[in-house]
Design a protein around this motif. Structure first.
Motif, PDB file in Angstrom:
ATOM      1  N   ASP A   3       0.863  -1.189   0.000  1.00  0.00           N
ATOM      2  CA  ASP A   3       0.000   0.000   0.000  1.00  0.00           C
ATOM      3  C   ASP A   3       0.904   1.245   0.000  1.00  0.00           C
ATOM      4  O   ASP A   3       1.993   1.223   0.579  1.00  0.00           O
ATOM      5  CB  ASP A   3      -0.869  -0.032   1.259  1.00  0.00           C
ATOM      6  N   HIS A  44       0.714   3.851   1.595  1.00  0.00           N
ATOM      7  CA  HIS A  44       0.904   4.390   2.947  1.00  0.00           C
ATOM      8  C   HIS A  44       1.617   3.367   3.837  1.00  0.00           C
ATOM      9  O   HIS A  44       1.376   2.164   3.705  1.00  0.00           O
ATOM     10  CB  HIS A  44      -0.456   4.736   3.565  1.00  0.00           C
ATOM     11  N   ASP A  90      -3.065   1.870  -4.014  1.00  0.00           N
ATOM     12  CA  ASP A  90      -3.083   3.336  -4.105  1.00  0.00           C
ATOM     13  C   ASP A  90      -1.735   3.926  -4.533  1.00  0.00           C
ATOM     14  O   ASP A  90      -1.598   5.144  -4.603  1.00  0.00           O
ATOM     15  CB  ASP A  90      -3.589   3.985  -2.806  1.00  0.00           C
TER      16      ASP A  90
END
Ligand SMILES: [Zn+2]
Length: 329
Positions: free
Chosen positions: A175, A177, A262
């Motif tokens: 991800d 993040h 993402d």
């Protein structure tokens, strides 16, 4: 080529209950994003299943989360205003609106993931993809954060150790993040290794290269921070090298994946330039490690991803790679 090339069934676990968490129309973590993903899997001919929730689900949640925290979330959702659709309160932080269905959706995401680990441990499939929401990797033992309420991947990792008797679990997180919740939960553990490749500095602020765990957990956390705008070459290179080095030392028996999409070039939040092929490349690296150490056992769980079509195409490619046997193609 190291292995005969072939195709195996990688079931996708999904239940519409996970759509009941509704953070409102202006929030990026929508039910729609998951509906697009699941529809893409169906068009791809994947088997989409809703296995029953293992009885131990709540017990597994409370091995990671403070029971008072779990009760606080459950009670708030239970007492949502009657006949009210959508979010009615913020939970712990402004990023986390809750609706009547937030707790049951979060709990179902966990039970689907526990069912997936049961499947791979029993050898009924080598790998399973769990299409669920809300995501989990920012959630702490007693605090919600960053769209996350229950740290699903951490709950599954701990359950593999406590319930299934697995000695070493690797959580690999691509991800965009940093999974600050997951890192914190296993910081001193040593039985669960955590590898994260992410944009840095960026939300949530953690994930520097020198964060590597303490005590028994020292060296079991590995962070690969990348600058804004990083694309396939930087991602694949950083991720593959760190994954191989950590795995050779740690020798995971099961590989869990926090699969956020993402970092995709089209994502409105991530600011990176990974393509669908970049995610395929990282998946092949995960497959190689799982084949070498973990008997091929991978449970991959959807985390973030806010461009529904780009995320769906990337998730579909991720599962296509998991379904191929043979690490080199
Ligand atoms: Zn994310």
């Amino acid at each position: 080529m190291r292995y005969a090339r072939g195709v195996r069934v990688v079931p996708v676990y999904f239940d519409p209950v996970v759509l009941r968490h509704d953070p409102g129309p202006y929030h990026p973590e929508t039910a729609h994003r998951l509906q697009v993903v699941v529809e893409t899997f169906r068009q791809d001919g994947r088997r989409v299943e809703a296995p029953p929730a293992p009885e131990r689900t709540l017990k597994a949640v409370e091995r990671v989360h403070d029971p008072a925290y779990v009760q606080r979330l459950a009670a708030l959702c239970r007492h949502a205003p009657a006949d009210f659709e959508g979010p009615f309160a913020l939970f712990d932080c402004p990023d986390n609106p809750i609706s009547a269905g937030t707790f049951e959706a979060s709990l179902r995401a966990v039970s689907l993931t526990l069912a997936a680990t049961d499947t791979v441990v029993a050898g009924r499939a080598a790998s399973v993809f769990v299409a669920a929401r809300p995501p989990g990797h920012h959630a702490f033992a007693s605090r919600a954060m960053g769209y996350c309420f229950l740290n699903t991947i951490a709950i599954a990792a701990k359950d593999l150790i406590e319930h299934h008797g697995v000695s070493r679990v690797l959580v690999a997180d691509f991800d965009v993040h940093h999974g600050n919740g997951t890192q914190q939960l296993f910081w001193e553990d040593g039985r669960v290794a955590y590898l994260s490749v992410h944009r840095y500095p960026f939300y949530p602020g953690t994930g520097a290269a020198d964060e590597e765990g303490v005590g028994r957990g020292r060296g079991a956390t590995k962070n690969v921070p990348l600058p804004a705008g990083a694309g396939d070459a930087k991602y694949a290179g950083g991720f593959a090298v760190a994954l191989e080095t950590l795995s050779e030392r740690f020798r995971p028996e099961v590989v869990l994946v926090s699969a956020g999409f993402d970092a995709h070039a089209s994502d409105p939040i991530g600011g990176m330039r990974v393509t669908t092929e970049g995610f395929a490349w990282m998946t092949r690296a995960l497959e190689d490690v799982a084949e070498a150490f973990a008997g091929g056992r991978i449970v991959s769980l959807l985390e973030g991803g806010y461009h529904p079509e780009a995320m769906a195409a990337s998730a579909a490619e991720h599962v296509r790679v998991l379904a191929r046997t043979g690490g080199l193609m």
